[in-house]
Design a protein around this motif. Structure first.
Motif, mmCIF file in Angstrom:
data_model
loop_
_atom_site.group_PDB
_atom_site.id
_atom_site.type_symbol
_atom_site.label_atom_id
_atom_site.label_comp_id
_atom_site.label_asym_id
_atom_site.label_seq_id
_atom_site.Cartn_x
_atom_site.Cartn_y
_atom_site.Cartn_z
ATOM 1 N N GLU A 8 0.852 -1.190 0.000
ATOM 2 C CA GLU A 8 0.000 0.000 0.000
ATOM 3 C C GLU A 8 0.884 1.235 0.000
ATOM 4 O O GLU A 8 1.794 1.352 0.834
ATOM 5 N N GLN A 10 1.290 5.664 -0.584
ATOM 6 C CA GLN A 10 0.681 6.982 -0.542
ATOM 7 C C GLN A 10 1.318 7.816 -1.651
ATOM 8 O O GLN A 10 2.527 8.026 -1.656
ATOM 9 N N THR A 19 -4.329 6.849 -1.702
ATOM 10 C CA THR A 19 -3.867 5.533 -1.273
ATOM 11 C C THR A 19 -3.939 4.600 -2.475
ATOM 12 O O THR A 19 -4.962 4.543 -3.166
ATOM 13 N N ASP A 68 -7.330 3.805 -4.535
ATOM 14 C CA ASP A 68 -8.621 4.167 -3.985
ATOM 15 C C ASP A 68 -8.911 5.573 -4.504
ATOM 16 O O ASP A 68 -8.171 6.519 -4.176
ATOM 17 N N GLY A 74 -9.140 4.270 1.434
ATOM 18 C CA GLY A 74 -7.952 4.941 1.939
ATOM 19 C C GLY A 74 -7.790 6.367 1.487
ATOM 20 O O GLY A 74 -6.986 7.121 2.058
ATOM 21 N N SER A 75 -8.523 6.760 0.467
ATOM 22 C CA SER A 75 -8.475 8.135 -0.038
ATOM 23 C C SER A 75 -9.730 8.927 0.322
ATOM 24 O O SER A 75 -10.004 9.970 -0.270
ATOM 25 N N ARG A 195 -12.634 -3.752 3.105
ATOM 26 C CA ARG A 195 -11.831 -2.532 2.929
ATOM 27 C C ARG A 195 -12.714 -1.289 2.927
ATOM 28 O O ARG A 195 -12.258 -0.186 3.243
ATOM 29 N N SER A 207 -16.988 3.711 3.583
ATOM 30 C CA SER A 207 -16.012 4.803 3.511
ATOM 31 C C SER A 207 -16.346 5.817 2.425
ATOM 32 O O SER A 207 -15.779 6.914 2.412
#
Length: 307
Positions: A8, A10, A19, A68, A74-75, A195, A207
């Motif tokens: 993963e 960034q 992400t 993402d 994650g974003s 996720r 998310s």
């Protein structure tokens, strides 16, 4: 086949960091060059893990990079503005940040529309496109507001974004009851839905930012976005599912709809994938294998199964 591991990352883009999941190639390619690379974009309420099944069937022959998208997983904290063009520019920014070259750009559902727009906005950046049940305009109800239009197309998904779940088992049960997954549930399906969850029990939720989904959904169905496939300067393949979002007989595409879309004079070739619906074309085993096969053909990599 051994499990395919990922890392993963960034990656800096406008306003913060995306992400990104990175499945590196593990099989030495023929010749002296690097392994081919695929940049893969997920759907409107999805996340990067939706490509894990494809990574499995690529078998390490190809480097697979999947973000993402802004406003998801994650974003999710990466701020707006949102919209198809913003996601397209993010895709190019991460491609440059990671030094990716000779890239095949793939997208599922909304991600396919992002892919087409990215190829038009950044000519020469991508080698070819793979559009997975998206990217080409399809009939939508008329006379609706943008919110109503998005709900008409992805209604159950919008409802999910407003729902809280007491624990992860409840979220799993929600998805196991979805008609699209009645006969298909893979390990990567489980990883993909888990996720998506954020928060703490008993207030877990998706998310996906509702404002991002609303903006992106209306933008994806707009004339400027749907026109992109008619302006492509690179070859593209559209894989379309036999059935719809709820496993209903009417899929997003069929021969009549594709004819009406007027893509006969474009660089797009099309192929229906039997036995799949909008979700299982990417998240099911047969669907993921088919998508991986198209990517292997596009990159020139050998089929990992030897077939």
């Amino acid at each position: 086949m051994a499990a395919i591991t990922y890392e993963e990352l960034q990656v800096p883009v406008s306003g913060g960091h995306l992400t990104v999941l990175h499945w590196p190639a593990t099989v030495r390619p023929q010749g002296d060059g690097p392994a081919p690379t695929v940049l893969a974009l997920h759907g409107i309420t999805s996340n990067a893990m939706s490509w894990a099944g494809v990574a499995h069937h690529l078998g390490g022959r190809v480097t697979l990079v999947a973000p993402d998208l802004r406003g998801r997983a994650g974003s999710s904290d990466l701020p707006g503005p949102y919209g198809i063009a913003v996601h397209a520019d993010d895709a190019v920014a991460l491609s440059r940040a990671l030094g990716l070259g000779d890239v095949i750009l793939a997208g599922h559902s909304m991600g396919a529309f992002v892919a087409a727009v990215a190829a038009v906005r950044h000519p020469g950046h991508f080698r070819s496109l793979l559009l997975v049940d998206g990217g080409v305009g399809f009939p939508v109800p008329e006379g609706l507001t943008s919110d109503e239009l998005v709900t008409a197309v992805i209604g159950p998904a919008m409802d999910r974004l407003k729902t809280t779940f007491p624990d992860r088992d409840a979220y799993r049960a929600f998805w196991r009851g979805h008609p699209a997954f009645a006969s298909s549930w893979e390990p990567w399906t489980e990883a993909h839905i888990q996720r998506d969850l954020v928060g703490t029990e008993p207030q877990l939720r998706s998310s996906c930012r509702i404002d991002a989904v609303r903006t992106d959904g209306a933008d994806a169905l707009g004339e400027e976005t749907t026109a992109a496939v008619h302006r492509l300067a690179v070859p593209a393949e559209l894989l379309w599912a036999e059935r719809g979002l709820l496993d209903e007989p009417q899929a997003l595409y069929d021969d009549e709809r594709l004819k009406a879309a007027g893509i006969g004079d474009t660089k797009i070739r099309t192929r229906m994938v039997p036995g799949t619906n909008h979700y299982t074309l990417l998240l099911g085993d047969d669907g993921a294998r088919t998508v991986a096969g198209s990517l292997l053909a596009a990159t020139g990599a050998a089929d990992p199964d030897g077939s």
